[in-house]
Scaffold this motif. Structure first.
Motif, PDB file in Angstrom:
ATOM      1  N   PRO A 235       1.393   6.809  -3.828  1.00  0.00           N
ATOM      2  CA  PRO A 235       2.772   6.821  -3.338  1.00  0.00           C
ATOM      3  C   PRO A 235       3.165   5.399  -2.920  1.00  0.00           C
ATOM      4  O   PRO A 235       2.429   4.750  -2.184  1.00  0.00           O
ATOM      5  CB  PRO A 235       2.738   7.749  -2.128  1.00  0.00           C
ATOM      6  N   ILE A 236       4.298   4.929  -3.414  1.00  0.00           N
ATOM      7  CA  ILE A 236       4.801   3.602  -3.050  1.00  0.00           C
ATOM      8  C   ILE A 236       6.210   3.774  -2.488  1.00  0.00           C
ATOM      9  O   ILE A 236       7.087   4.336  -3.150  1.00  0.00           O
ATOM     10  CB  ILE A 236       4.826   2.639  -4.253  1.00  0.00           C
ATOM     11  N   ILE A 237       6.382   3.302  -1.258  1.00  0.00           N
ATOM     12  CA  ILE A 237       7.667   3.415  -0.569  1.00  0.00           C
ATOM     13  C   ILE A 237       8.307   2.037  -0.500  1.00  0.00           C
ATOM     14  O   ILE A 237       7.709   1.097   0.032  1.00  0.00           O
ATOM     15  CB  ILE A 237       7.474   4.002   0.847  1.00  0.00           C
TER      16      ILE A 237
ATOM     17  N   LEU B  87      -1.397   0.051   2.597  1.00  0.00           N
ATOM     18  CA  LEU B  87      -1.215  -1.344   2.219  1.00  0.00           C
ATOM     19  C   LEU B  87       0.268  -1.671   2.388  1.00  0.00           C
ATOM     20  O   LEU B  87       1.124  -0.953   1.872  1.00  0.00           O
ATOM     21  CB  LEU B  87      -1.660  -1.553   0.768  1.00  0.00           C
ATOM     22  N   VAL B  88       0.554  -2.733   3.131  1.00  0.00           N
ATOM     23  CA  VAL B  88       1.933  -3.141   3.355  1.00  0.00           C
ATOM     24  C   VAL B  88       2.180  -4.470   2.651  1.00  0.00           C
ATOM     25  O   VAL B  88       1.523  -5.466   2.957  1.00  0.00           O
ATOM     26  CB  VAL B  88       2.241  -3.268   4.870  1.00  0.00           C
ATOM     27  N   GLY B  89       3.096  -4.457   1.696  1.00  0.00           N
ATOM     28  CA  GLY B  89       3.533  -5.671   1.022  1.00  0.00           C
ATOM     29  C   GLY B  89       4.802  -6.140   1.695  1.00  0.00           C
ATOM     30  O   GLY B  89       5.849  -5.514   1.557  1.00  0.00           O
ATOM     31  N   GLU B  90       4.701  -7.204   2.472  1.00  0.00           N
ATOM     32  CA  GLU B  90       5.833  -7.653   3.297  1.00  0.00           C
ATOM     33  C   GLU B  90       5.625  -9.124   3.647  1.00  0.00           C
ATOM     34  O   GLU B  90       4.531  -9.508   4.052  1.00  0.00           O
ATOM     35  CB  GLU B  90       5.895  -6.795   4.568  1.00  0.00           C
ATOM     36  N   ASP B  91       6.662  -9.956   3.510  1.00  0.00           N
ATOM     37  CA  ASP B  91       6.515 -11.378   3.811  1.00  0.00           C
ATOM     38  C   ASP B  91       6.906 -11.754   5.239  1.00  0.00           C
ATOM     39  O   ASP B  91       6.699 -12.886   5.649  1.00  0.00           O
ATOM     40  CB  ASP B  91       7.271 -12.239   2.793  1.00  0.00           C
ATOM     41  N   SER B  92       7.415 -10.809   6.024  1.00  0.00           N
ATOM     42  CA  SER B  92       7.801 -11.093   7.404  1.00  0.00           C
ATOM     43  C   SER B  92       6.685 -10.724   8.383  1.00  0.00           C
ATOM     44  O   SER B  92       6.293  -9.565   8.478  1.00  0.00           O
ATOM     45  CB  SER B  92       9.066 -10.305   7.776  1.00  0.00           C
ATOM     46  N   SER B  93       6.181 -11.718   9.114  1.00  0.00           N
ATOM     47  CA  SER B  93       5.124 -11.480  10.112  1.00  0.00           C
ATOM     48  C   SER B  93       5.577 -10.488  11.176  1.00  0.00           C
ATOM     49  O   SER B  93       4.789  -9.667  11.650  1.00  0.00           O
ATOM     50  CB  SER B  93       4.732 -12.788  10.803  1.00  0.00           C
ATOM     51  N   VAL B  94       6.838 -10.576  11.574  1.00  0.00           N
ATOM     52  CA  VAL B  94       7.364  -9.686  12.614  1.00  0.00           C
ATOM     53  C   VAL B  94       7.281  -8.233  12.147  1.00  0.00           C
ATOM     54  O   VAL B  94       6.780  -7.363  12.858  1.00  0.00           O
ATOM     55  CB  VAL B  94       8.829 -10.064  12.959  1.00  0.00           C
TER      56      VAL B  94
ATOM     57  N   LEU C 123      -1.562   4.827   0.399  1.00  0.00           N
ATOM     58  CA  LEU C 123      -0.117   4.671   0.285  1.00  0.00           C
ATOM     59  C   LEU C 123       0.214   3.185   0.375  1.00  0.00           C
ATOM     60  O   LEU C 123      -0.520   2.422   1.002  1.00  0.00           O
ATOM     61  CB  LEU C 123       0.557   5.437   1.433  1.00  0.00           C
ATOM     62  N   ILE C 124       1.341   2.793  -0.236  1.00  0.00           N
ATOM     63  CA  ILE C 124       1.801   1.405  -0.152  1.00  0.00           C
ATOM     64  C   ILE C 124       3.231   1.392   0.359  1.00  0.00           C
ATOM     65  O   ILE C 124       4.092   2.139  -0.134  1.00  0.00           O
ATOM     66  CB  ILE C 124       1.743   0.709  -1.532  1.00  0.00           C
ATOM     67  N   LEU C 125       3.476   0.557   1.367  1.00  0.00           N
ATOM     68  CA  LEU C 125       4.840   0.249   1.816  1.00  0.00           C
ATOM     69  C   LEU C 125       5.164  -1.103   1.202  1.00  0.00           C
ATOM     70  O   LEU C 125       4.439  -2.071   1.434  1.00  0.00           O
ATOM     71  CB  LEU C 125       4.909   0.155   3.350  1.00  0.00           C
ATOM     72  N   MET C 126       6.227  -1.189   0.411  1.00  0.00           N
ATOM     73  CA  MET C 126       6.485  -2.388  -0.382  1.00  0.00           C
ATOM     74  C   MET C 126       7.885  -2.940  -0.158  1.00  0.00           C
ATOM     75  O   MET C 126       8.879  -2.286  -0.476  1.00  0.00           O
ATOM     76  CB  MET C 126       6.314  -2.030  -1.863  1.00  0.00           C
ATOM     77  N   ASP C 127       7.943  -4.157   0.382  1.00  0.00           N
ATOM     78  CA  ASP C 127       9.216  -4.850   0.507  1.00  0.00           C
ATOM     79  C   ASP C 127       9.707  -5.186  -0.901  1.00  0.00           C
ATOM     80  O   ASP C 127       8.918  -5.572  -1.766  1.00  0.00           O
ATOM     81  CB  ASP C 127       9.016  -6.129   1.328  1.00  0.00           C
ATOM     82  N   ILE C 128      10.996  -5.055  -1.135  1.00  0.00           N
ATOM     83  CA  ILE C 128      11.566  -5.376  -2.453  1.00  0.00           C
ATOM     84  C   ILE C 128      11.599  -6.896  -2.657  1.00  0.00           C
ATOM     85  O   ILE C 128      11.248  -7.389  -3.714  1.00  0.00           O
ATOM     86  CB  ILE C 128      13.012  -4.819  -2.561  1.00  0.00           C
ATOM     87  N   SER C 129      12.025  -7.626  -1.621  1.00  0.00           N
ATOM     88  CA  SER C 129      12.213  -9.081  -1.737  1.00  0.00           C
ATOM     89  C   SER C 129      11.041  -9.836  -1.138  1.00  0.00           C
ATOM     90  O   SER C 129      10.941  -9.941   0.082  1.00  0.00           O
ATOM     91  CB  SER C 129      13.487  -9.513  -1.009  1.00  0.00           C
ATOM     92  N   MET C 130      10.142 -10.320  -1.996  1.00  0.00           N
ATOM     93  CA  MET C 130       9.004 -11.133  -1.546  1.00  0.00           C
ATOM     94  C   MET C 130       8.880 -12.327  -2.482  1.00  0.00           C
ATOM     95  O   MET C 130       9.292 -12.254  -3.635  1.00  0.00           O
ATOM     96  CB  MET C 130       7.705 -10.325  -1.592  1.00  0.00           C
ATOM     97  N   PRO C 131       8.275 -13.418  -1.980  1.00  0.00           N
ATOM     98  CA  PRO C 131       8.058 -14.581  -2.851  1.00  0.00           C
ATOM     99  C   PRO C 131       6.941 -14.309  -3.870  1.00  0.00           C
ATOM    100  O   PRO C 131       6.219 -13.332  -3.748  1.00  0.00           O
ATOM    101  CB  PRO C 131       7.641 -15.677  -1.866  1.00  0.00           C
TER     102      PRO C 131
END
Length: 125
Positions: A82-84, A8-15, A51-59
């Motif tokens: 695991p959360i990265i 699971l990827v938590g990320e606000d950037s489409s790119v 596993l989760i990849l998590m951006d720190i800065s999201m709305p």
């Protein structure tokens, strides 16, 4: 035959979502994306991930708050995933601070996809 690992990827950037999806698909990982912490929690409620990849800065809900919420879940499997952390502001935090938030590891932006894969593999093995 091992089962496909779900990330699971938590990320606000489409790119970044699209690049990450391509890199993870190359290693046969299945990926779902959420654009904020609230969506991460909603997806996690419905599905299991490895596993989760998590951006720190999201709305709406940032990655640190979301990670702290995941660590408090009743489901022991989900609360210990695991959360990265992924952050462009990695220098603003120490590894101890990342651990206090509940992260297992971090990757600095701009993303080095070899490092992304190595870090993901390290936590999934």
């Amino acid at each position: 035959m091992s089962t496909t690992k779900k990330i699971l990827v938590g990320e606000d950037s489409s790119v970044i979502i699209n690049l990450t999806k391509s890199v993870l698909a190359f290693e046969n990982y299945e990926m779902k994306a959420a654009r904020n912490g609230k969506q991460v929690l909603e997806l996690l409620e419905k599905e299991n991930f490895d596993l989760i990849l998590m951006d720190i800065s999201m709305p709406i809900m940032d990655g640190a708050s979301c990670t702290q919420a995941i660590r408090k879940l009743d489901d022991p499997k989900k609360s210990k995933l695991p959360i990265i952390a992924i952050s462009g502001n990695v220098n603003n935090y120490t590894m101890d601070e990342f651990r206090k938030f509940g992260f297992d590891d971090f990757i600095q932006k701009p993303l080095d996809f070899d490092k992304v894969l190595a870090t993901v593999k390290k936590h999934l093995s």
